[in-house]
Enzyme design. Sequence first.
Site, short mmCIF file in Angstrom:
data_model
loop_
_atom_site.label_atom_id
_atom_site.label_comp_id
_atom_site.label_asym_id
_atom_site.label_seq_id
_atom_site.Cartn_x
_atom_site.Cartn_y
_atom_site.Cartn_z
N ASP A 43 63.16 39.37 7.78
CA ASP A 43 63.38 40.30 6.67
C ASP A 43 62.67 39.76 5.43
O ASP A 43 62.47 38.55 5.30
CB ASP A 43 64.88 40.45 6.37
CG ASP A 43 65.22 41.75 5.64
OD1 ASP A 43 65.76 42.68 6.29
OD2 ASP A 43 64.92 41.86 4.43
N TYR A 163 58.22 59.86 3.01
CA TYR A 163 59.10 59.40 4.10
C TYR A 163 58.86 60.26 5.34
O TYR A 163 58.68 59.74 6.45
CB TYR A 163 60.56 59.47 3.65
CG TYR A 163 61.52 58.71 4.55
CD1 TYR A 163 61.52 57.33 4.59
CD2 TYR A 163 62.43 59.39 5.37
CE1 TYR A 163 62.41 56.63 5.41
CE2 TYR A 163 63.32 58.70 6.18
CZ TYR A 163 63.30 57.32 6.20
OH TYR A 163 64.18 56.63 7.02
N1 LIG Z 1 70.47 54.49 7.76
C1 LIG Z 1 69.92 55.69 7.93
O1 LIG Z 1 70.50 56.71 7.55
C2 LIG Z 1 68.57 55.81 8.61
C3 LIG Z 1 68.22 57.07 9.13
C4 LIG Z 1 66.98 57.19 9.75
C5 LIG Z 1 66.12 56.12 9.85
N2 LIG Z 1 66.50 54.91 9.33
C6 LIG Z 1 65.55 53.81 9.45
O2 LIG Z 1 66.20 52.70 10.03
C7 LIG Z 1 65.56 51.50 9.59
C8 LIG Z 1 66.59 50.52 9.11
O3 LIG Z 1 67.23 51.07 7.98
P1 LIG Z 1 68.71 50.69 7.48
O4 LIG Z 1 69.49 51.93 7.49
O5 LIG Z 1 69.21 49.49 8.19
O6 LIG Z 1 68.36 50.38 5.96
P2 LIG Z 1 68.66 49.10 5.05
O7 LIG Z 1 68.17 49.45 3.71
O8 LIG Z 1 70.09 48.68 5.23
O9 LIG Z 1 67.75 47.97 5.72
C9 LIG Z 1 66.35 47.92 5.58
C10 LIG Z 1 65.94 46.47 5.61
O10 LIG Z 1 64.50 46.42 5.53
C11 LIG Z 1 64.17 45.32 4.69
N3 LIG Z 1 62.83 45.51 4.12
C12 LIG Z 1 62.44 46.34 3.12
N4 LIG Z 1 61.13 46.16 2.85
C13 LIG Z 1 60.68 45.21 3.72
C14 LIG Z 1 59.42 44.61 3.94
N5 LIG Z 1 58.35 44.92 3.20
N6 LIG Z 1 59.33 43.68 4.92
C15 LIG Z 1 60.41 43.34 5.65
N7 LIG Z 1 61.63 43.86 5.48
C16 LIG Z 1 61.77 44.81 4.52
C17 LIG Z 1 65.25 45.31 3.61
O11 LIG Z 1 65.34 44.04 2.96
C18 LIG Z 1 66.49 45.67 4.43
O12 LIG Z 1 67.16 44.51 4.89
C19 LIG Z 1 64.52 51.93 8.54
O13 LIG Z 1 63.24 51.99 9.14
C20 LIG Z 1 65.00 53.31 8.14
O14 LIG Z 1 63.96 54.11 7.64
C21 LIG Z 1 67.71 54.73 8.72
#
Ligand SMILES: NC(=O)c1ccc[n+]([C@@H]2O[C@H](COP(=O)([O-])OP(=O)(O)OC[C@H]3O[C@@H](n4cnc5c(N)ncnc54)[C@H](O)[C@@H]3O)[C@@H](O)[C@H]2O)c1
Length: 265
Positions: A43, A163
């Site tokens: 991360d 997005y």
């Molecule tokens: N939670 C939702 O509703 C949802 C829905 C659809 C898709 N997603 C996708 O699921 C994935 C995980 O999301 P989440 O819900 O756990 O969100 P989150 O915000 O809890 O976690 C995202 C993580 O990515 C890390 N991050 C951000 N920029 C980064 C970089 N440049 N390099 C490395 N790490 C980086 C952040 O520090 C964070 O820990 C994402 O790709 C998100 O788009 C989430």
Amino acid sequence: MSVKPRPGRVAGKKVLITGAAGGLGEAMAFMMAREGATLALTDIDETRVADLAWRVNVQTPGSAFAYAHDVASEDDWARVIDAAAADLGGLSVLVNNAGVGGPLAFVEQDTVENWQRQYEINLRSVMLGAKHALPHLRAAAPASIVNISSIAGLAAAPGMGAYNATKAGVWMYTKTLALEAAKADWNVRCNSVHPVFIKTPILDPFIAMAGGDPDKAAERLARGIPLKRIGEPDDVAYCVLYLASDESKFVTGSEFKIDGGMTAQ
Ligand SMILES: NC(=O)c1ccc[n+]([C@@H]2O[C@H](COP(=O)([O-])OP(=O)(O)OC[C@H]3O[C@@H](n4cnc5c(N)ncnc54)[C@H](O)[C@@H]3O)[C@@H](O)[C@H]2O)c1
């Protein structure tokens, strides 16, 4: 270093998860470790990912390593993949999970900076990850790449241009990778996962829009979902577990919607 094998659905698998310190990454990490995998958790937030690895190791000692990793940086990919392969003794699964949403912006207010940031973190990272992991994945085959896209990669919404576009790119690029790997007989599969709203910090802007009330935000977000709720991180982690395991050995180039029936309407 060799790690003692443990039984489970991904027993012996060596799994790298990006963006692991977030809500979905954490659920995947605990589930995969319980099911026998050893983990490279990466991360951009070094402190939170180190804390996660520590907590996973309390559950399943010796199962997790942590790395600081910006998925937008090719140098970081090269360094982290080498270190992870050395620590785990190879690499058999890559989960491209790191991702960011941007500020909601209609086209005339949108910015190049917003698009550039989401392109680099959400989409280009998937190419860099595959490129640098593939030599290790091929050596450890059967292997699997799991790309976390979104329901927003399959269905658009106003104000979510960058997005929508980057997550749609992840969906299609997954198929390119799947076909390249199949053509070359590498025994490396590649699939995408498309969650709808899941309870993680990525939903914080929606909670702010609901006056800071998480229950009100969840209720509002659930309105378009036939199962009448938003998802739990484990709802996504179970799908990733299946795709990481050899149970899905005939599955490649596919998309998996975790959306409570939303896109069935
Ligand atoms: N939670 C939702 O509703 C949802 C829905 C659809 C898709 N997603 C996708 O699921 C994935 C995980 O999301 P989440 O819900 O756990 O969100 P989150 O915000 O809890 O976690 C995202 C993580 O990515 C890390 N991050 C951000 N920029 C980064 C970089 N440049 N390099 C490395 N790490 C980086 C952040 O520090 C964070 O820990 C994402 O790709 C998100 O788009 C989430």
